[in-house]
Design a protein around this motif. Sequence first.
Motif, PDB file in Angstrom:
ATOM      1  N   PRO A  64       0.937  -1.244  -0.097  1.00  0.00           N
ATOM      2  CA  PRO A  64       0.045  -0.101   0.047  1.00  0.00           C
ATOM      3  C   PRO A  64       0.848   1.297   0.086  1.00  0.00           C
ATOM      4  O   PRO A  64       1.968   1.230   0.441  1.00  0.00           O
ATOM      5  N   GLU A  65       0.121   2.280  -0.440  1.00  0.00           N
ATOM      6  CA  GLU A  65       0.823   3.645  -0.516  1.00  0.00           C
ATOM      7  C   GLU A  65      -0.240   4.546   0.231  1.00  0.00           C
ATOM      8  O   GLU A  65      -1.441   4.338   0.131  1.00  0.00           O
ATOM      9  N   TRP A  66       0.093   5.507   1.054  1.00  0.00           N
ATOM     10  CA  TRP A  66      -0.822   6.295   1.740  1.00  0.00           C
ATOM     11  C   TRP A  66      -0.456   7.776   2.052  1.00  0.00           C
ATOM     12  O   TRP A  66       0.932   7.934   1.709  1.00  0.00           O
ATOM     13  N   PRO A  67      -1.116   8.922   2.408  1.00  0.00           N
ATOM     14  CA  PRO A  67      -0.611   9.932   2.643  1.00  0.00           C
ATOM     15  C   PRO A  67       0.539  10.129   3.732  1.00  0.00           C
ATOM     16  O   PRO A  67       0.192   9.531   4.742  1.00  0.00           O
ATOM     17  N   ALA A  68       1.582  11.034   3.542  1.00  0.00           N
ATOM     18  CA  ALA A  68       2.595  11.010   4.576  1.00  0.00           C
ATOM     19  C   ALA A  68       1.872  11.287   6.183  1.00  0.00           C
ATOM     20  O   ALA A  68       0.770  11.920   5.983  1.00  0.00           O
ATOM     21  N   GLY A  69       2.306  10.498   7.062  1.00  0.00           N
ATOM     22  CA  GLY A  69       1.781  10.852   8.508  1.00  0.00           C
ATOM     23  C   GLY A  69       1.138   9.544   9.036  1.00  0.00           C
ATOM     24  O   GLY A  69       1.008   9.272  10.063  1.00  0.00           O
ATOM     25  N   LEU A  70       0.640   8.745   8.141  1.00  0.00           N
ATOM     26  CA  LEU A  70      -0.207   7.607   8.420  1.00  0.00           C
ATOM     27  C   LEU A  70       0.627   6.523   8.775  1.00  0.00           C
ATOM     28  O   LEU A  70       0.258   5.530   9.791  1.00  0.00           O
ATOM     29  N   SER A  71       1.878   6.486   8.570  1.00  0.00           N
ATOM     30  CA  SER A  71       2.958   5.390   9.029  1.00  0.00           C
ATOM     31  C   SER A  71       3.041   5.362  10.583  1.00  0.00           C
ATOM     32  O   SER A  71       3.213   4.451  11.296  1.00  0.00           O
ATOM     33  N   ALA A  72       3.287   6.733  10.610  1.00  0.00           N
ATOM     34  CA  ALA A  72       3.676   7.084  12.124  1.00  0.00           C
ATOM     35  C   ALA A  72       2.569   6.745  13.060  1.00  0.00           C
ATOM     36  O   ALA A  72       2.691   6.459  14.233  1.00  0.00           O
ATOM     37  N   ARG A  73       1.354   7.160  12.472  1.00  0.00           N
ATOM     38  CA  ARG A  73       0.109   6.799  13.535  1.00  0.00           C
ATOM     39  C   ARG A  73      -0.051   5.311  13.485  1.00  0.00           C
ATOM     40  O   ARG A  73      -0.389   4.926  14.808  1.00  0.00           O
ATOM     41  N   ALA A  74       0.139   4.513  12.614  1.00  0.00           N
ATOM     42  CA  ALA A  74      -0.115   3.109  12.694  1.00  0.00           C
ATOM     43  C   ALA A  74       0.966   2.332  13.621  1.00  0.00           C
ATOM     44  O   ALA A  74       0.569   1.686  14.455  1.00  0.00           O
ATOM     45  N   GLU A  75       2.196   3.081  13.404  1.00  0.00           N
ATOM     46  CA  GLU A  75       3.350   2.335  14.463  1.00  0.00           C
ATOM     47  C   GLU A  75       2.960   2.940  15.927  1.00  0.00           C
ATOM     48  O   GLU A  75       3.250   2.157  16.817  1.00  0.00           O
ATOM     49  N   ALA A  76       2.649   4.157  16.067  1.00  0.00           N
ATOM     50  CA  ALA A  76       2.144   4.514  17.428  1.00  0.00           C
ATOM     51  C   ALA A  76       1.245   3.673  18.155  1.00  0.00           C
ATOM     52  O   ALA A  76       1.317   3.471  19.264  1.00  0.00           O
ATOM     53  N   ALA A  77       0.410   3.128  17.174  1.00  0.00           N
ATOM     54  CA  ALA A  77      -0.744   2.013  17.769  1.00  0.00           C
ATOM     55  C   ALA A  77      -0.025   0.630  17.948  1.00  0.00           C
ATOM     56  O   ALA A  77      -0.783  -0.068  18.261  1.00  0.00           O
ATOM     57  N   GLY A  78       1.147   0.719  17.571  1.00  0.00           N
ATOM     58  CA  GLY A  78       1.795  -0.775  17.577  1.00  0.00           C
ATOM     59  C   GLY A  78       2.004  -1.574  16.649  1.00  0.00           C
ATOM     60  O   GLY A  78       2.663  -2.608  16.571  1.00  0.00           O
ATOM     61  N   ALA A  79       1.697  -1.019  15.393  1.00  0.00           N
ATOM     62  CA  ALA A  79       1.746  -1.902  14.092  1.00  0.00           C
ATOM     63  C   ALA A  79       3.430  -1.776  13.604  1.00  0.00           C
ATOM     64  O   ALA A  79       3.955  -0.974  13.911  1.00  0.00           O
ATOM     65  N   ALA A  80       3.682  -2.868  13.233  1.00  0.00           N
ATOM     66  CA  ALA A  80       5.210  -3.245  12.564  1.00  0.00           C
ATOM     67  C   ALA A  80       4.968  -3.486  11.360  1.00  0.00           C
ATOM     68  O   ALA A  80       4.114  -4.505  10.673  1.00  0.00           O
ATOM     69  N   PHE A  81       5.712  -2.752  10.367  1.00  0.00           N
ATOM     70  CA  PHE A  81       6.024  -3.252   8.749  1.00  0.00           C
ATOM     71  C   PHE A  81       6.924  -2.573   8.014  1.00  0.00           C
ATOM     72  O   PHE A  81       7.841  -1.721   8.838  1.00  0.00           O
ATOM     73  N   TYR A  82       7.459  -2.973   6.866  1.00  0.00           N
ATOM     74  CA  TYR A  82       8.628  -2.358   6.458  1.00  0.00           C
ATOM     75  C   TYR A  82       8.358  -1.246   5.549  1.00  0.00           C
ATOM     76  O   TYR A  82       7.363  -1.323   4.574  1.00  0.00           O
ATOM     77  N   PRO A  83       8.813  -0.005   5.646  1.00  0.00           N
ATOM     78  CA  PRO A  83       8.569   1.083   4.760  1.00  0.00           C
ATOM     79  C   PRO A  83       9.226   0.863   3.519  1.00  0.00           C
ATOM     80  O   PRO A  83      10.265   0.219   3.372  1.00  0.00           O
ATOM     81  N   PHE A  84       8.470   1.271   2.517  1.00  0.00           N
ATOM     82  CA  PHE A  84       9.162   1.511   0.958  1.00  0.00           C
ATOM     83  C   PHE A  84       9.429   2.915   0.442  1.00  0.00           C
ATOM     84  O   PHE A  84       8.488   3.702   1.030  1.00  0.00           O
ATOM     85  N   PRO A  85      10.189   3.309  -0.467  1.00  0.00           N
ATOM     86  CA  PRO A  85      10.311   4.539  -0.679  1.00  0.00           C
ATOM     87  C   PRO A  85       9.083   4.798  -1.525  1.00  0.00           C
ATOM     88  O   PRO A  85       8.377   4.215  -2.322  1.00  0.00           O
ATOM     89  N   ALA A  86       8.735   6.191  -1.220  1.00  0.00           N
ATOM     90  CA  ALA A  86       7.542   6.849  -2.057  1.00  0.00           C
ATOM     91  C   ALA A  86       7.837   8.361  -2.591  1.00  0.00           C
ATOM     92  O   ALA A  86       8.886   8.680  -1.892  1.00  0.00           O
ATOM     93  N   PRO A  87       6.931   8.650  -3.373  1.00  0.00           N
ATOM     94  CA  PRO A  87       6.967   9.883  -3.847  1.00  0.00           C
ATOM     95  C   PRO A  87       6.902  10.957  -2.693  1.00  0.00           C
ATOM     96  O   PRO A  87       6.158  10.550  -1.675  1.00  0.00           O
ATOM     97  N   PRO A  88       6.965  12.299  -2.935  1.00  0.00           N
ATOM     98  CA  PRO A  88       6.917  13.370  -1.954  1.00  0.00           C
ATOM     99  C   PRO A  88       5.457  13.483  -1.239  1.00  0.00           C
ATOM    100  O   PRO A  88       4.519  13.312  -2.240  1.00  0.00           O
ATOM    101  N   GLY A  89       5.188  13.515  -0.259  1.00  0.00           N
ATOM    102  CA  GLY A  89       3.907  13.716   0.386  1.00  0.00           C
ATOM    103  C   GLY A  89       3.286  12.306   0.769  1.00  0.00           C
ATOM    104  O   GLY A  89       2.039  12.045   0.982  1.00  0.00           O
ATOM    105  N   ARG A  90       4.125  11.146   0.306  1.00  0.00           N
ATOM    106  CA  ARG A  90       3.319   9.817   0.215  1.00  0.00           C
ATOM    107  C   ARG A  90       4.113   8.860   1.340  1.00  0.00           C
ATOM    108  O   ARG A  90       5.724   9.152   1.276  1.00  0.00           O
ATOM    109  N   GLU A  91       3.816   7.839   1.799  1.00  0.00           N
ATOM    110  CA  GLU A  91       4.404   6.882   2.390  1.00  0.00           C
ATOM    111  C   GLU A  91       4.001   5.434   1.640  1.00  0.00           C
ATOM    112  O   GLU A  91       3.118   5.302   1.194  1.00  0.00           O
TER     113      GLU A  91
END
Length: 343
Positions: A292-319
Amino acid sequence: MFFTSDNASGAAPQIMAALQAANAGYARSYGADALMDRVRAQLREVFEAPEAAVYLVATGTIANSLCLALGCPPWGAVFCHEHAHVAEDECGAPEFYTHGAKLALVAGDHGKMTPETLRKALGAVGASGVHGVQRGMLTVTNVTEAGTVYTPAEVAALVAEAKAHGLPCHLDGARFANALVATGASAAEMTWKAGIDMVSFGGTKNGCLGVEAVVIFDPAKAWEFELRRKRGGHLFSKHRFLSAQMAAYLEDGLWLRLAAHANAMAARLATGLASVPGATLRHPVQANILFPEWPAGLSARAEAAGAAFYPFPAPPGREAARLVTSWSTSEADVDGFLAALNG
Ligand SMILES: Cc1ncc(COP(=O)(O)O)c(C=O)c1O
């Protein structure tokens, strides 16, 4: 909410129970254990291949490497997808075990070679006679590294290109069960009926502790495989513990049930992601891996809730991320993760 990999999961209880049971008493070593006789019979039945040679090893890397060594000479090229595990994640083991064969990288969207891209790659090798490597072998990964799945017809179409040059064909089935569940194909349809000569049949990612099978449809290759496995240091002395895992894995279709669950959890994630604002998927979700790709900021939100996953490079403003579900992923894991993304 642990989505880094399917091998981040533990082993299924049935596998642990089988290991405990196998621990009692004595058993012959180096693959001469009675449980290995059972595994051989089970896999021959699964593949509808009564003559097949069947071996067990402990990692997917050695299963792949020994198969490639069996099929490709040192001066050969192994044709594989440009992002294949053998090319990107095995630290040169295929080159090492083949005594220097070259990997010829084949392009293709969503992790899949096509007959056209493979034909082009095949045409580019061997043209300079003795000065270049020769066409050696084809290896196809199913489930692919992009989480997509080849149908048996697609495998057969690739194999046809390779066989036009007389090449042996291998299937990296680290997630073979997930591919079968996704397509509804039988093990035979996905392999020898499509022209595949040998298979790395995964167990570890799908609920085993650490075991992969190698299934070779031409029994004339068996002795060479045995020698290569021993010489490579991968013939286990207390082999019964590999056999016990694989026997339990294949018993009563456990392997397919575990994979069906993993695939269902990925489908649940994909459905949920469709209603996360701004979320998209890079590849079709066909088995148990999502990109998946999503707007920047969502990864931190998921991680703060305890989620673990590998980030991948994404265009600016995206994760971007890679998410992998497994036999032990729960609906609560999936729903909790989606709730975190949705804030
Ligand atoms: C497609 C594929 N092949 C093979 C493997 C086997 O790797 P390992 O040597 O880590 O068991 C993996 C594991 O990530 C894989 O994803």
